[in-house]
Design a protein around this motif. Sequence first.
Motif: not given
Length: 236
Positions: A43-44, A74, A76, A146
């Motif tokens: 992630i990221h 991200d 999502s 998150h």
Amino acid sequence: MRFQALLLTMWLAGGCATGTVALPSPSAHSVPAHPPVLLVHGIHDTVHGFDTLKGQLEGAGWPVVRAVPLQPNDGSLTIPEMAAQVARAAEALQAETGTPRIDVIGFSMGALVTRYWVQKLGGRERVRRFISISGPQAGTLTAYVHPGAGVKQMRPRSPLLRELARDPYPWGKAEVFTFWTPLDMIIVPANSAQLPGATERTFPVLLHHWMIQDTRVINAAIEVLGAPDAPTARSR
């Protein structure tokens, strides 16, 4: 002079002058000495997070090493949606190289995404070896901070994680390895990076993201991927 002319003729015949005469036929490259390696980031992160690992693998003789750019990165998207991206990248890599099975390394969220592909989207029929590096395989408490759909699936005992854990035949013919650090502050608790049925190695690496930069981890990955197939694997 005649001796020098003879040496020159032998040199040219050996392909030294142009580098083309001695090249093997294209069919000799149909299956690389080392299977292609697919890298799946966290992630990221981006594919550039693997630059050190990729460069070391290539320097050690791996002819094809590719990183999958998960988009968006991200968290999502759900884990299955990201795993579908890995599936497409793996199929394209196999079609390009003509290799029956590839090796794959997943880091952090990418390790869980890769696991989902292996277990649920047919990856176990395409993978020779899978290395999970610091993946939230049993979830992580940090996922509670998150709101992303994929991040929620990384929470301990999420429906997705329980579904994966119930699989009685998770790996097929694939060999699975887990690399993790007991000092991890992103995968909490750190031993959530373990996988049932996998060969496990731990490394005293201080920070989560250093795991794919650490020389010890990279050397272990090269050792694992470079090891010869077991006799039973070669006969399949």
